[in-house]
Design an enzyme around this catalytic site. Sequence first.
Site, PDB file in Angstrom:
ATOM      1  N   LYS A   1       0.862  -0.701  -0.197  1.00 25.44           N
ATOM      2  CA  LYS A   1       0.417   0.062   0.020  1.00 25.44           C
ATOM      3  C   LYS A   1       1.267   1.169   0.007  1.00 25.44           C
ATOM      4  O   LYS A   1       0.516   2.179  -0.459  1.00 25.44           O
ATOM      5  CB  LYS A   1      -1.189   0.142   1.171  1.00 25.44           C
TER       6      LYS A   1
ATOM      7  N   ARG B   1      11.603  -6.440   5.553  1.00 21.94           N
ATOM      8  CA  ARG B   1      11.540  -5.492   5.738  1.00 21.94           C
ATOM      9  C   ARG B   1      11.604  -4.034   7.052  1.00 21.94           C
ATOM     10  O   ARG B   1      12.057  -4.158   8.288  1.00 21.94           O
ATOM     11  CB  ARG B   1      10.308  -4.419   5.744  1.00 21.94           C
TER      12      ARG B   1
ATOM     13  N   ARG C   1       9.834  -2.897  12.611  1.00 22.01           N
ATOM     14  CA  ARG C   1       9.474  -2.965  12.960  1.00 22.01           C
ATOM     15  C   ARG C   1       8.693  -3.977  14.228  1.00 22.01           C
ATOM     16  O   ARG C   1       8.952  -4.591  13.727  1.00 22.01           O
ATOM     17  CB  ARG C   1       7.784  -2.563  11.814  1.00 22.01           C
TER      18      ARG C   1
HETATM   19  P1  ATP Z   1       2.019  -1.609   5.316  1.00 25.01           P
HETATM   20  O1  ATP Z   1       2.468  -2.931   5.187  1.00 25.01           O
HETATM   21  O2  ATP Z   1       1.642  -1.238   4.145  1.00 25.01           O
HETATM   22  O3  ATP Z   1       2.896  -0.684   6.169  1.00 25.01           O
HETATM   23  P2  ATP Z   1       0.203  -2.142   7.010  1.00 25.01           P
HETATM   24  O4  ATP Z   1      -0.955  -3.222   7.141  1.00 25.01           O
HETATM   25  O5  ATP Z   1       0.625  -3.245   8.203  1.00 25.01           O
HETATM   26  O6  ATP Z   1       0.586  -1.706   6.342  1.00 25.01           O
HETATM   27  P3  ATP Z   1      -0.108  -0.284   8.950  1.00 25.01           P
HETATM   28  O7  ATP Z   1      -1.649   0.506   7.758  1.00 25.01           O
HETATM   29  O8  ATP Z   1       0.984   1.027   8.781  1.00 25.01           O
HETATM   30  O9  ATP Z   1       0.223  -1.287   8.317  1.00 25.01           O
HETATM   31  O10 ATP Z   1      -1.029   0.098  10.623  1.00 25.01           O
HETATM   32  C1  ATP Z   1      -0.255  -0.280  11.094  1.00 25.01           C
HETATM   33  C2  ATP Z   1      -0.751  -0.728  12.679  1.00 25.01           C
HETATM   34  O11 ATP Z   1      -1.723   0.411  12.706  1.00 25.01           O
HETATM   35  C3  ATP Z   1      -1.786  -1.876  12.375  1.00 25.01           C
HETATM   36  O12 ATP Z   1      -1.737  -2.442  12.802  1.00 25.01           O
HETATM   37  C4  ATP Z   1      -3.454  -1.490  13.501  1.00 25.01           C
HETATM   38  O13 ATP Z   1      -3.293  -1.752  14.278  1.00 25.01           O
HETATM   39  C5  ATP Z   1      -2.735   0.073  13.386  1.00 25.01           C
HETATM   40  N1  ATP Z   1      -4.083   1.251  12.502  1.00 25.01           N
HETATM   41  C6  ATP Z   1      -3.709   1.805  10.863  1.00 25.01           C
HETATM   42  N2  ATP Z   1      -4.817   2.085  10.938  1.00 25.01           N
HETATM   43  C7  ATP Z   1      -5.971   1.859  10.846  1.00 25.01           C
HETATM   44  C8  ATP Z   1      -7.610   1.661  11.138  1.00 25.01           C
HETATM   45  N3  ATP Z   1      -8.065   1.670  10.446  1.00 25.01           N
HETATM   46  N4  ATP Z   1      -8.048   0.759  12.679  1.00 25.01           N
HETATM   47  C9  ATP Z   1      -7.126   0.260  13.283  1.00 25.01           C
HETATM   48  N5  ATP Z   1      -5.860   0.464  13.663  1.00 25.01           N
HETATM   49  C10 ATP Z   1      -5.623   0.775  12.252  1.00 25.01           C
END
Ligand code: ATP
Length: 221
Positions: free
Chosen positions: A20, A131, A164
């Site tokens: 994303k 990563r 992370r």
């Molecule tokens: P990417 O790998 O693309 O960074 P991701 O899904 O691993 O995406 P992020 O979108 O960066 O991670 O989100 C990291 C954490 O932040 C999630 O695991 C969750 O705990 C929290 N989080 C982020 N957005 C939301 C949301 N819309 N609702 C609830 N928790 C969220």
Amino acid sequence: MEAEEESRFALILGKPGGGKGTISGKILKDFPKFHHISTGDILRSHVREETTLGLEAAKFMKEGKLVPDKLMINLVVEESAPYLEKGESLLLDGFPRTVGQAEALESSIHVDMVVNLDVPNETIVERLSDRWIHEPSGRIYSYSYKPPKVQGIDDETGEPLVQRHDDKPETVQARLELYDQATSPLVEYYERNGVLKTFRGTQSDVIYPEVKKWLHSCFEE
Ligand code: ATP
């Protein structure tokens, strides 16, 4: 007003580690009128600064759980308000993640385009264990396909890279399961609204040209 000048509201949906962030970066270069809001990046900066929200959110994030809807909806309303007031276009990344969040969003904003990235789980598990990030800037490296010039060091600042907390293998599995339960129903939700397009693949460089073509076609409608 020309079609390209109207304000638009786009979302990018996809599993954790599904690219994303990478695809959003490419969209922003080609469509500079979008303002990018990444809830993951915003939350991580609250966690680093130890704000009230950051301290609360960290408890959920560390375990790969979702931060409660109420906190997330307030955060997104607050972050997006100044841009919406000015009629600017937004690209939301990481929100909504539940049907509750999507309904709250739709009650104030109509979503025009949803880019749904569909990447196989095996690719994601491999990718996340590989990563590394430069925390202050959010720059992302991968030892297999985008290595830093010096192992463990950010190219631009010379500062150390970290993994992370939620990229540890056991947490990745929990995040993927949570995605299936909580977030994948959104695919159907936006399909019903006729605004979603799915892009399947394993490499962002291959997927992106298709995304770009589709977004251009949406702007021309
Ligand atoms: P990417 O790998 O693309 O960074 P991701 O899904 O691993 O995406 P992020 O979108 O960066 O991670 O989100 C990291 C954490 O932040 C999630 O695991 C969750 O705990 C929290 N989080 C982020 N957005 C939301 C949301 N819309 N609702 C609830 N928790 C969220």
